[in-house]
Scaffold this motif. Structure first.
Motif, PDB file in Angstrom:
ATOM      1  N   CYS A 124       0.856  -1.184   0.000  1.00  0.00           N
ATOM      2  CA  CYS A 124       0.000   0.000   0.000  1.00  0.00           C
ATOM      3  C   CYS A 124       0.895   1.238   0.000  1.00  0.00           C
ATOM      4  O   CYS A 124       1.813   1.346   0.810  1.00  0.00           O
ATOM      5  N   GLU A 125       0.611   2.165  -0.899  1.00  0.00           N
ATOM      6  CA  GLU A 125       1.448   3.362  -1.003  1.00  0.00           C
ATOM      7  C   GLU A 125       1.200   4.376   0.109  1.00  0.00           C
ATOM      8  O   GLU A 125       1.965   5.321   0.253  1.00  0.00           O
ATOM      9  N   LEU A 126       0.159   4.162   0.905  1.00  0.00           N
ATOM     10  CA  LEU A 126      -0.117   5.076   2.012  1.00  0.00           C
ATOM     11  C   LEU A 126       0.431   4.526   3.326  1.00  0.00           C
ATOM     12  O   LEU A 126       1.214   5.184   3.992  1.00  0.00           O
ATOM     13  N   CYS A 127       0.056   3.312   3.691  1.00  0.00           N
ATOM     14  CA  CYS A 127       0.478   2.767   4.997  1.00  0.00           C
ATOM     15  C   CYS A 127       1.638   1.792   4.907  1.00  0.00           C
ATOM     16  O   CYS A 127       2.252   1.461   5.930  1.00  0.00           O
ATOM     17  N   ILE A 143      -3.529   1.404  -3.189  1.00  0.00           N
ATOM     18  CA  ILE A 143      -3.635   1.365  -1.734  1.00  0.00           C
ATOM     19  C   ILE A 143      -4.522   0.211  -1.272  1.00  0.00           C
ATOM     20  O   ILE A 143      -5.275  -0.357  -2.065  1.00  0.00           O
ATOM     21  N   CYS A 159      -6.866   2.045   3.719  1.00  0.00           N
ATOM     22  CA  CYS A 159      -6.389   3.370   3.313  1.00  0.00           C
ATOM     23  C   CYS A 159      -7.300   4.010   2.270  1.00  0.00           C
ATOM     24  O   CYS A 159      -7.380   5.233   2.192  1.00  0.00           O
ATOM     25  N   MET A 161      -8.677   7.797   2.406  1.00  0.00           N
ATOM     26  CA  MET A 161      -8.692   8.781   1.330  1.00  0.00           C
ATOM     27  C   MET A 161     -10.100   9.316   1.088  1.00  0.00           C
ATOM     28  O   MET A 161     -10.262  10.466   0.701  1.00  0.00           O
ATOM     29  N   TRP A 180      -4.478  10.246  10.248  1.00  0.00           N
ATOM     30  CA  TRP A 180      -3.853   9.886   8.979  1.00  0.00           C
ATOM     31  C   TRP A 180      -3.857  11.033   7.971  1.00  0.00           C
ATOM     32  O   TRP A 180      -3.351  10.889   6.854  1.00  0.00           O
ATOM     33  N   ALA A 223      -1.957  11.105   4.413  1.00  0.00           N
ATOM     34  CA  ALA A 223      -2.799  11.062   3.214  1.00  0.00           C
ATOM     35  C   ALA A 223      -2.432  12.204   2.259  1.00  0.00           C
ATOM     36  O   ALA A 223      -2.353  12.010   1.047  1.00  0.00           O
ATOM     37  N   TYR A 268       0.968  11.406   0.647  1.00  0.00           N
ATOM     38  CA  TYR A 268       0.765  10.392  -0.393  1.00  0.00           C
ATOM     39  C   TYR A 268       0.160  11.043  -1.639  1.00  0.00           C
ATOM     40  O   TYR A 268       0.607  10.810  -2.762  1.00  0.00           O
ATOM     41  N   GLU A 269      -0.864  11.877  -1.452  1.00  0.00           N
ATOM     42  CA  GLU A 269      -1.513  12.515  -2.597  1.00  0.00           C
ATOM     43  C   GLU A 269      -0.543  13.420  -3.360  1.00  0.00           C
ATOM     44  O   GLU A 269      -0.608  13.508  -4.589  1.00  0.00           O
TER      45      GLU A 269
END
Length: 142
Positions: free
Chosen positions: A43-46, A75, A79, A83, A98, A102, A105-106
């Motif tokens: 996951c690119e966020l967590c 993600i 997550c 978002m 978060w 977030a 990541y964005e």
């Protein structure tokens, strides 16, 4: 070079039908492969590895509203819910912790919106946040 179409974008579908990523996100199979490679199986966020997501695949995360659409990355389901909070389609609640992650990541979105588009995204979110707050106020008053 062949123009991408429902007939050409079938590589990831187990039955050879048009791929979900093409129908719903306008991503060719090659672009989808690039997006998955960028995520590196996590996951690119967590950072949760895909094999630890409870049997679910990572999902294509995107922002969409008012004619504006861009893909952010890959993600996990948890997550994706986070978002949705950032995008103002559901209230933050305890996930508010978060918000900074977030937004970071964005900022690294796979498809980079222009500065003008980013301003539109923030305006859309503010409208959504206000609508959610009004709804919550009505529920409390009832």
């Amino acid at each position: 070079m062949t123009t991408p179409s429902r007939q050409t974008e079938t590589r990831h579908h187990p039955l050879g039908k048009t791929c979900h990523h093409f129908i719903h996100h306008e991503l060719t199979c090659d672009q989808y492969d690039e997006l998955r490679a960028r995520a590196g199986g996590c996951c690119e966020l967590c950072g949760l590895p895909e094999q630890e997501t409870g049997g679910r695949r990572l999902v294509v995360d995107h922002f969409q509203d008012g004619g504006l659409r861009f893909v952010r990355g890959m993600i996990c389901d948890r997550c994706n819910s986070t978002m949705s909070c950032l995008d103002g389609t559901k209230p933050w609640g305890p996930k508010k912790i978060w918000e900074t992650a977030a937004r970071t990541y964005e900022a690294r979105s796979w498809q980079q919106p222009t500065a003008e588009q980013r301003s539109r995204v923030e305006a859309i979110r503010e409208e959504r946040y206000a609508a959610v707050a009004r709804l919550r106020g009505r529920h409390r008053a009832a």
